[in-house]
Motif scaffolding. Sequence first.
Motif, PDB file in Angstrom:
ATOM      1  N   PHE A   1       0.803  -1.214   0.000  1.00  0.00           N
ATOM      2  CA  PHE A   1       0.000   0.000   0.000  1.00  0.00           C
ATOM      3  C   PHE A   1       0.840   1.269   0.000  1.00  0.00           C
ATOM      4  O   PHE A   1       0.306   2.364   0.157  1.00  0.00           O
ATOM      5  CB  PHE A   1      -0.975  -0.024   1.180  1.00  0.00           C
ATOM      6  CG  PHE A   1      -2.018  -1.095   1.014  1.00  0.00           C
ATOM      7  CD1 PHE A   1      -3.192  -0.830   0.350  1.00  0.00           C
ATOM      8  CD2 PHE A   1      -1.792  -2.378   1.479  1.00  0.00           C
ATOM      9  CE1 PHE A   1      -4.146  -1.818   0.159  1.00  0.00           C
ATOM     10  CE2 PHE A   1      -2.735  -3.375   1.298  1.00  0.00           C
ATOM     11  CZ  PHE A   1      -3.916  -3.092   0.635  1.00  0.00           C
ATOM     12  N   SER A   2       2.134   1.131  -0.232  1.00  0.00           N
ATOM     13  CA  SER A   2       2.998   2.315  -0.273  1.00  0.00           C
ATOM     14  C   SER A   2       2.667   3.212  -1.469  1.00  0.00           C
ATOM     15  O   SER A   2       3.027   4.391  -1.471  1.00  0.00           O
ATOM     16  CB  SER A   2       4.467   1.909  -0.296  1.00  0.00           C
ATOM     17  OG  SER A   2       4.772   1.180  -1.473  1.00  0.00           O
ATOM     18  N   ALA A   3       1.968   2.685  -2.457  1.00  0.00           N
ATOM     19  CA  ALA A   3       1.606   3.471  -3.641  1.00  0.00           C
ATOM     20  C   ALA A   3       0.277   4.216  -3.478  1.00  0.00           C
ATOM     21  O   ALA A   3      -0.169   4.867  -4.423  1.00  0.00           O
ATOM     22  CB  ALA A   3       1.539   2.573  -4.871  1.00  0.00           C
ATOM     23  N   MET A   4      -0.326   4.173  -2.313  1.00  0.00           N
ATOM     24  CA  MET A   4      -1.616   4.851  -2.127  1.00  0.00           C
ATOM     25  C   MET A   4      -1.537   6.358  -2.407  1.00  0.00           C
ATOM     26  O   MET A   4      -2.430   6.889  -3.082  1.00  0.00           O
ATOM     27  CB  MET A   4      -2.173   4.587  -0.723  1.00  0.00           C
ATOM     28  CG  MET A   4      -2.614   3.147  -0.505  1.00  0.00           C
ATOM     29  SD  MET A   4      -4.014   2.644  -1.528  1.00  0.00           S
ATOM     30  CE  MET A   4      -5.359   3.488  -0.708  1.00  0.00           C
ATOM     31  N   PRO A   5      -0.484   7.066  -1.977  1.00  0.00           N
ATOM     32  CA  PRO A   5      -0.416   8.496  -2.336  1.00  0.00           C
ATOM     33  C   PRO A   5      -0.276   8.718  -3.847  1.00  0.00           C
ATOM     34  O   PRO A   5      -0.798   9.703  -4.385  1.00  0.00           O
ATOM     35  CB  PRO A   5       0.818   8.997  -1.589  1.00  0.00           C
ATOM     36  CG  PRO A   5       1.018   8.022  -0.473  1.00  0.00           C
ATOM     37  CD  PRO A   5       0.548   6.703  -1.017  1.00  0.00           C
ATOM     38  N   ILE A   6       0.392   7.809  -4.526  1.00  0.00           N
ATOM     39  CA  ILE A   6       0.514   7.897  -5.979  1.00  0.00           C
ATOM     40  C   ILE A   6      -0.851   7.659  -6.621  1.00  0.00           C
ATOM     41  O   ILE A   6      -1.214   8.325  -7.592  1.00  0.00           O
ATOM     42  CB  ILE A   6       1.569   6.900  -6.499  1.00  0.00           C
ATOM     43  CG1 ILE A   6       2.932   7.229  -5.895  1.00  0.00           C
ATOM     44  CG2 ILE A   6       1.626   6.891  -8.021  1.00  0.00           C
ATOM     45  CD1 ILE A   6       3.968   6.140  -6.066  1.00  0.00           C
ATOM     46  N   LEU A   7      -1.608   6.726  -6.058  1.00  0.00           N
ATOM     47  CA  LEU A   7      -2.971   6.486  -6.531  1.00  0.00           C
ATOM     48  C   LEU A   7      -3.821   7.740  -6.347  1.00  0.00           C
ATOM     49  O   LEU A   7      -4.608   8.099  -7.232  1.00  0.00           O
ATOM     50  CB  LEU A   7      -3.584   5.289  -5.801  1.00  0.00           C
ATOM     51  CG  LEU A   7      -5.017   4.911  -6.160  1.00  0.00           C
ATOM     52  CD1 LEU A   7      -5.158   4.593  -7.643  1.00  0.00           C
ATOM     53  CD2 LEU A   7      -5.474   3.727  -5.306  1.00  0.00           C
ATOM     54  N   ALA A   8      -3.654   8.436  -5.226  1.00  0.00           N
ATOM     55  CA  ALA A   8      -4.386   9.691  -5.006  1.00  0.00           C
ATOM     56  C   ALA A   8      -4.028  10.711  -6.081  1.00  0.00           C
ATOM     57  O   ALA A   8      -4.916  11.380  -6.624  1.00  0.00           O
ATOM     58  CB  ALA A   8      -4.074  10.254  -3.625  1.00  0.00           C
ATOM     59  N   ASP A   9      -2.751  10.823  -6.406  1.00  0.00           N
ATOM     60  CA  ASP A   9      -2.330  11.757  -7.454  1.00  0.00           C
ATOM     61  C   ASP A   9      -2.940  11.388  -8.803  1.00  0.00           C
ATOM     62  O   ASP A   9      -3.395  12.261  -9.553  1.00  0.00           O
ATOM     63  CB  ASP A   9      -0.805  11.789  -7.569  1.00  0.00           C
ATOM     64  CG  ASP A   9      -0.128  12.402  -6.356  1.00  0.00           C
ATOM     65  OD1 ASP A   9      -0.814  13.082  -5.552  1.00  0.00           O
ATOM     66  OD2 ASP A   9       1.094  12.186  -6.199  1.00  0.00           O
ATOM     67  N   ALA A  10      -2.949  10.091  -9.115  1.00  0.00           N
ATOM     68  CA  ALA A  10      -3.523   9.633 -10.386  1.00  0.00           C
ATOM     69  C   ALA A  10      -5.020   9.925 -10.435  1.00  0.00           C
ATOM     70  O   ALA A  10      -5.549  10.342 -11.471  1.00  0.00           O
ATOM     71  CB  ALA A  10      -3.255   8.139 -10.581  1.00  0.00           C
ATOM     72  N   LEU A  11      -5.700   9.709  -9.311  1.00  0.00           N
ATOM     73  CA  LEU A  11      -7.126  10.017  -9.252  1.00  0.00           C
ATOM     74  C   LEU A  11      -7.375  11.508  -9.445  1.00  0.00           C
ATOM     75  O   LEU A  11      -8.268  11.914 -10.196  1.00  0.00           O
ATOM     76  CB  LEU A  11      -7.713   9.563  -7.910  1.00  0.00           C
ATOM     77  CG  LEU A  11      -7.997   8.080  -7.789  1.00  0.00           C
ATOM     78  CD1 LEU A  11      -8.112   7.658  -6.332  1.00  0.00           C
ATOM     79  CD2 LEU A  11      -9.269   7.729  -8.549  1.00  0.00           C
ATOM     80  N   GLN A  12      -6.563  12.315  -8.800  1.00  0.00           N
ATOM     81  CA  GLN A  12      -6.714  13.761  -8.936  1.00  0.00           C
ATOM     82  C   GLN A  12      -6.446  14.196 -10.378  1.00  0.00           C
ATOM     83  O   GLN A  12      -7.176  15.025 -10.921  1.00  0.00           O
ATOM     84  CB  GLN A  12      -5.776  14.473  -7.970  1.00  0.00           C
ATOM     85  CG  GLN A  12      -6.160  15.887  -7.695  1.00  0.00           C
ATOM     86  CD  GLN A  12      -5.463  16.436  -6.469  1.00  0.00           C
ATOM     87  OE1 GLN A  12      -4.372  16.009  -6.101  1.00  0.00           O
ATOM     88  NE2 GLN A  12      -6.101  17.402  -5.835  1.00  0.00           N
ATOM     89  N   ASP A  13      -5.431  13.602 -11.003  1.00  0.00           N
ATOM     90  CA  ASP A  13      -5.154  13.899 -12.412  1.00  0.00           C
ATOM     91  C   ASP A  13      -6.323  13.509 -13.308  1.00  0.00           C
ATOM     92  O   ASP A  13      -6.546  14.126 -14.349  1.00  0.00           O
ATOM     93  CB  ASP A  13      -3.886  13.170 -12.882  1.00  0.00           C
ATOM     94  CG  ASP A  13      -2.615  13.740 -12.282  1.00  0.00           C
ATOM     95  OD1 ASP A  13      -2.646  14.849 -11.694  1.00  0.00           O
ATOM     96  OD2 ASP A  13      -1.571  13.053 -12.382  1.00  0.00           O
ATOM     97  N   ALA A  14      -7.073  12.481 -12.893  1.00  0.00           N
ATOM     98  CA  ALA A  14      -8.218  12.012 -13.673  1.00  0.00           C
ATOM     99  C   ALA A  14      -9.479  12.834 -13.395  1.00  0.00           C
ATOM    100  O   ALA A  14     -10.527  12.567 -13.979  1.00  0.00           O
ATOM    101  CB  ALA A  14      -8.478  10.538 -13.377  1.00  0.00           C
ATOM    102  N   GLY A  15      -9.377  13.803 -12.479  1.00  0.00           N
ATOM    103  CA  GLY A  15     -10.516  14.662 -12.206  1.00  0.00           C
ATOM    104  C   GLY A  15     -11.231  14.395 -10.897  1.00  0.00           C
ATOM    105  O   GLY A  15     -12.225  15.047 -10.588  1.00  0.00           O
TER     106      GLY A  15
END
Length: 86
Positions: A42-56
């Motif tokens: 789950f260390s990539a959860m902040p990266i997932l947040a960034d990707a979600l934000q980039d997706a709108g």
Amino acid sequence: MFSPAVARDVLGNPFRSVAVDPSWLTTNVLTLAAQVYASRDFSAMPILADALQDAGCNSAEILDHCRAPGPHVRGCWVVDLLLGKT
């Protein structure tokens, strides 16, 4: 036995329903979510947040949860929601 923190990770806030906008489910978001789910890393959860934000994504509940220090476990409500497992 579930700790309260693990229960929050799995159940989220039962008093607030959160929906995913299908436009957020980009290839990048789905790939990251699937990798987190499969690897249980789950260390990539902040990266997932960034990707979600980039997706709108503008859902504070989702973005804040992804950026929170955790604990995050298999069954995390955000990852399961994104992957259609809930």
